[in-house]
Design a protein around this motif. Structure first.
Motif, mmCIF file in Angstrom:
data_model
loop_
_atom_site.group_PDB
_atom_site.id
_atom_site.type_symbol
_atom_site.label_atom_id
_atom_site.label_comp_id
_atom_site.label_asym_id
_atom_site.label_seq_id
_atom_site.Cartn_x
_atom_site.Cartn_y
_atom_site.Cartn_z
ATOM 1 N N LYS A 187 28.117 54.333 46.858
ATOM 2 C CA LYS A 187 28.294 54.438 48.312
ATOM 3 C C LYS A 187 28.613 55.883 48.703
ATOM 4 O O LYS A 187 28.123 56.386 49.719
ATOM 5 C CB LYS A 187 29.384 53.481 48.774
ATOM 6 C CG LYS A 187 28.958 52.020 48.751
ATOM 7 C CD LYS A 187 30.111 51.073 48.980
ATOM 8 C CE LYS A 187 30.655 51.137 50.374
ATOM 9 N NZ LYS A 187 31.715 50.132 50.600
ATOM 10 N N ARG A 188 29.415 56.556 47.891
ATOM 11 C CA ARG A 188 29.714 57.966 48.147
ATOM 12 C C ARG A 188 28.466 58.824 47.957
ATOM 13 O O ARG A 188 28.189 59.734 48.753
ATOM 14 C CB ARG A 188 30.817 58.458 47.215
ATOM 15 C CG ARG A 188 32.217 57.988 47.583
ATOM 16 C CD ARG A 188 33.220 58.427 46.502
ATOM 17 N NE ARG A 188 33.104 59.860 46.200
ATOM 18 C CZ ARG A 188 33.395 60.382 45.011
ATOM 19 N NH1 ARG A 188 33.777 59.606 44.011
ATOM 20 N NH2 ARG A 188 33.289 61.691 44.824
ATOM 21 N N TYR A 189 27.698 58.519 46.917
ATOM 22 C CA TYR A 189 26.518 59.334 46.605
ATOM 23 C C TYR A 189 25.457 59.234 47.698
ATOM 24 O O TYR A 189 24.907 60.254 48.126
ATOM 25 C CB TYR A 189 25.914 58.912 45.256
ATOM 26 C CG TYR A 189 24.679 59.702 44.915
ATOM 27 C CD1 TYR A 189 24.778 60.900 44.230
ATOM 28 C CD2 TYR A 189 23.414 59.274 45.310
ATOM 29 C CE1 TYR A 189 23.651 61.666 43.943
ATOM 30 C CE2 TYR A 189 22.278 60.019 45.031
ATOM 31 C CZ TYR A 189 22.399 61.214 44.360
ATOM 32 O OH TYR A 189 21.292 61.967 44.082
ATOM 33 N N VAL A 190 25.127 58.004 48.139
ATOM 34 C CA VAL A 190 24.038 57.849 49.110
ATOM 35 C C VAL A 190 24.396 58.487 50.450
ATOM 36 O O VAL A 190 23.495 58.802 51.253
ATOM 37 C CB VAL A 190 23.649 56.369 49.298
ATOM 38 C CG1 VAL A 190 23.195 55.767 47.979
ATOM 39 C CG2 VAL A 190 24.777 55.564 49.915
ATOM 40 N N ALA A 191 25.680 58.689 50.702
ATOM 41 C CA ALA A 191 26.086 59.358 51.941
ATOM 42 C C ALA A 191 25.736 60.840 51.905
ATOM 43 O O ALA A 191 25.561 61.471 52.956
ATOM 44 C CB ALA A 191 27.589 59.174 52.168
ATOM 45 N N ALA A 192 25.577 61.397 50.684
ATOM 46 C CA ALA A 192 25.223 62.816 50.536
ATOM 47 C C ALA A 192 24.448 62.999 49.230
ATOM 48 O O ALA A 192 24.997 63.478 48.226
ATOM 49 C CB ALA A 192 26.473 63.695 50.551
ATOM 50 N N PRO A 193 23.182 62.587 49.200
ATOM 51 C CA PRO A 193 22.395 62.651 47.963
ATOM 52 C C PRO A 193 22.233 64.084 47.457
ATOM 53 O O PRO A 193 22.200 65.040 48.236
ATOM 54 C CB PRO A 193 21.031 62.067 48.376
ATOM 55 C CG PRO A 193 21.303 61.293 49.627
ATOM 56 C CD PRO A 193 22.417 62.015 50.316
ATOM 57 N N ALA A 194 22.134 64.215 46.144
ATOM 58 C CA ALA A 194 21.946 65.530 45.537
ATOM 59 C C ALA A 194 20.534 66.050 45.803
ATOM 60 O O ALA A 194 19.583 65.272 45.939
ATOM 61 C CB ALA A 194 22.199 65.440 44.036
ATOM 62 N N LYS A 247 26.021 43.907 47.962
ATOM 63 C CA LYS A 247 25.420 43.834 49.299
ATOM 64 C C LYS A 247 25.885 44.981 50.198
ATOM 65 O O LYS A 247 25.099 45.545 50.961
ATOM 66 C CB LYS A 247 25.739 42.498 49.964
ATOM 67 C CG LYS A 247 25.089 42.317 51.329
ATOM 68 C CD LYS A 247 25.398 40.957 51.921
ATOM 69 C CE LYS A 247 24.673 40.770 53.254
ATOM 70 N NZ LYS A 247 25.044 41.812 54.250
ATOM 71 N N ALA A 248 27.158 45.327 50.113
ATOM 72 C CA ALA A 248 27.659 46.428 50.942
ATOM 73 C C ALA A 248 26.942 47.737 50.612
ATOM 74 O O ALA A 248 26.655 48.549 51.504
ATOM 75 C CB ALA A 248 29.165 46.582 50.743
ATOM 76 N N LEU A 249 26.644 47.927 49.335
ATOM 77 C CA LEU A 249 25.903 49.120 48.930
ATOM 78 C C LEU A 249 24.486 49.082 49.489
ATOM 79 O O LEU A 249 23.987 50.088 50.003
ATOM 80 C CB LEU A 249 25.869 49.218 47.409
ATOM 81 C CG LEU A 249 24.954 50.299 46.829
ATOM 82 C CD1 LEU A 249 25.366 51.678 47.318
ATOM 83 C CD2 LEU A 249 24.973 50.242 45.297
ATOM 84 N N LEU A 250 23.831 47.918 49.399
ATOM 85 C CA LEU A 250 22.466 47.801 49.924
ATOM 86 C C LEU A 250 22.440 48.074 51.422
ATOM 87 O O LEU A 250 21.527 48.738 51.932
ATOM 88 C CB LEU A 250 21.897 46.405 49.644
ATOM 89 C CG LEU A 250 21.821 45.953 48.186
ATOM 90 C CD1 LEU A 250 20.972 44.699 48.073
ATOM 91 C CD2 LEU A 250 21.270 47.043 47.293
ATOM 92 N N ASP A 251 23.430 47.546 52.122
ATOM 93 C CA ASP A 251 23.507 47.797 53.564
ATOM 94 C C ASP A 251 23.643 49.285 53.847
ATOM 95 O O ASP A 251 23.028 49.816 54.793
ATOM 96 C CB ASP A 251 24.696 47.047 54.170
ATOM 97 C CG ASP A 251 24.508 45.540 54.170
ATOM 98 O OD1 ASP A 251 23.342 45.087 54.036
ATOM 99 O OD2 ASP A 251 25.511 44.809 54.293
ATOM 100 N N ALA A 252 24.427 49.973 53.028
ATOM 101 C CA ALA A 252 24.599 51.421 53.207
ATOM 102 C C ALA A 252 23.299 52.162 52.922
ATOM 103 O O ALA A 252 22.916 53.085 53.658
ATOM 104 C CB ALA A 252 25.718 51.924 52.295
ATOM 105 N N VAL A 253 22.600 51.768 51.857
ATOM 106 C CA VAL A 253 21.334 52.414 51.496
ATOM 107 C C VAL A 253 20.317 52.255 52.617
ATOM 108 O O VAL A 253 19.571 53.195 52.951
ATOM 109 C CB VAL A 253 20.789 51.820 50.183
ATOM 110 C CG1 VAL A 253 19.346 52.271 49.944
ATOM 111 C CG2 VAL A 253 21.665 52.228 49.011
ATOM 112 N N ARG A 254 20.269 51.077 53.212
ATOM 113 C CA ARG A 254 19.273 50.800 54.251
ATOM 114 C C ARG A 254 19.526 51.578 55.536
ATOM 115 O O ARG A 254 18.709 51.544 56.446
ATOM 116 C CB ARG A 254 19.223 49.293 54.515
ATOM 117 C CG ARG A 254 18.571 48.529 53.362
ATOM 118 C CD ARG A 254 18.672 47.039 53.514
ATOM 119 N NE ARG A 254 17.929 46.358 52.437
ATOM 120 C CZ ARG A 254 18.353 45.272 51.800
ATOM 121 N NH1 ARG A 254 19.512 44.721 52.140
ATOM 122 N NH2 ARG A 254 17.626 44.738 50.846
#
Length: 332
Positions: free
Chosen positions: A95-102, A118-125
């Motif tokens: 969740k931290r990574y997808v907020a600021a991808p390398a 699911k919370a991670l998938l929601d964040a990715v989407r």
């Protein structure tokens, strides 16, 4: 402002992106999507670094260690398996990574099913520029037919409609991987022009192929031929269940077009079928009454129950069903 919607693509159209979510239960499509991403990235830069992570056994900080820039700043592909079984540490880090991808990094997340993560998938989407590749199971007959047709096109081959139908029937209970392998093997063995005769020779040992022959005879009203073919199949060790499945597939197609009006193209669009499938179903439906077709479909469900333990004589159950279909519902 509404959150951006993730771009959804087929596996065959996927391109590298900072975050790629590969979702759904069909591993064959997931593997192809991952392979395509790797090939595109490697074509762009031969120095690509590839790293694999198991989300189930993930330890805190692992993702950031892999994604941190190296001395020579080679591009990275990070493939994460088992996100549907991931550790709590992975959820937090991802969740931290997808907020600021390398930069120069493609992260591929594989999630097959379930609510875990699911919370991670929601964040990715909600990540701008992320891509989702849906990998659903091919449950419908038409989906498997369309897949086989697409495979032959991908391989630069042409197969007759009957050949595609026969091959899909021969692998109706097999995996998508098996069906794709059969397409590739046919093209390797016989070339770019595939006919029914070639498919028949190639699938002669498959139990579903035997079911296809029984089904064709029964639907054509050739009761004696159908029962002889059925007996041969059963004596050869073929289970009656795939035979029932192939006949039932034909009956369902007939039911969809019964009484419908319009051209083959119009009906194909209406029912989500290929035009040649509509033509075949319209041909098969001749001589049937609506109430008899309904009885045949009901009997198919009853026969399936009998074949799966509801009867002490499953062979009699399938023989009765084949006879009923061959007589177009007028036999009992």
């Amino acid at each position: 402002m509404a959150a951006p919607k993730i771009s959804k693509v087929e596996w065959s159209d996927v391109v590298p992106a900072p975050i790629v979510l590969v979702s759904g239960p069909e591993e064959f499509f997931a593997d192809r999507a991952s392979q395509r991403i790797r090939e595109l990235l490697r074509d762009a830069n031969a120095e690509l670094e590839v790293h694999d992570i198991d989300a189930a056994s993930y330890g805190a900080g692992e993702l950031f260690t892999i994604a941190s820039p190296s001395l020579f700043a080679e591009p990275r592909l990070i493939r994460v398996a088992g996100v549907d079984k991931c550790s709590d540490a992975f959820i937090e880090d991802a969740k931290r990574y997808v907020a600021a991808p390398a930069e120069d990094t493609t992260l591929v997340l594989r999630h097959s099913s379930g609510q875990r993560g699911k919370a991670l998938l929601d964040a990715v989407r909600k990540v701008p520029g992320a891509i989702e590749v849906a990998c659903p199971e091919l449950k419908k007959d038409q989906e498997r037919l369309a897949f086989a047709q697409a495979e032959f096109r991908r391989l630069g081959a042409r197969a007759t409609p009957g050949a595609v139908r026969m091959l899909a029937a021969a692998y109706s209970s097999g995996s998508v991987t098996e069906l794709a392998g059969a397409c590739a093997q046919l093209v390797a063995d016989v070339g770019a022009e595939i006919t029914e005769e070639q498919v028949n020779r190639a699938t002669e040992g498959r139990v579903e192929a035997s079911g296809f022959k029984v089904a064709d005879a029964a639907i054509a009203g050739k009761r004696a031929d159908a029962l002889v073919l059925l007996r041969q199949a059963l004596l050869g060790g073929t289970s009656p269940i795939p035979i029932l499945a192939v006949i039932n597939m034909k009956l369902r197609g007939m039911a969809r077009v019964f009484g419908a009006r319009g051209s083959s193209g119009q009906l194909a669009k209406q029912f989500g079928m290929a035009p040649w499938m509509v033509d075949r179903a319209l041909k098969d439906i001749r001589g049937w009454r609506e109430e008899d077709l309904a009885r045949a479909i009901d009997l198919a469900a009853e026969t399936e129950w009998n074949l799966k333990g509801g009867s002490r004589d499953p062979e009699y159950a399938i023989e009765r069903f084949v006879s009923f279909v061959a007589m177009r519902g007028r036999g009992g």
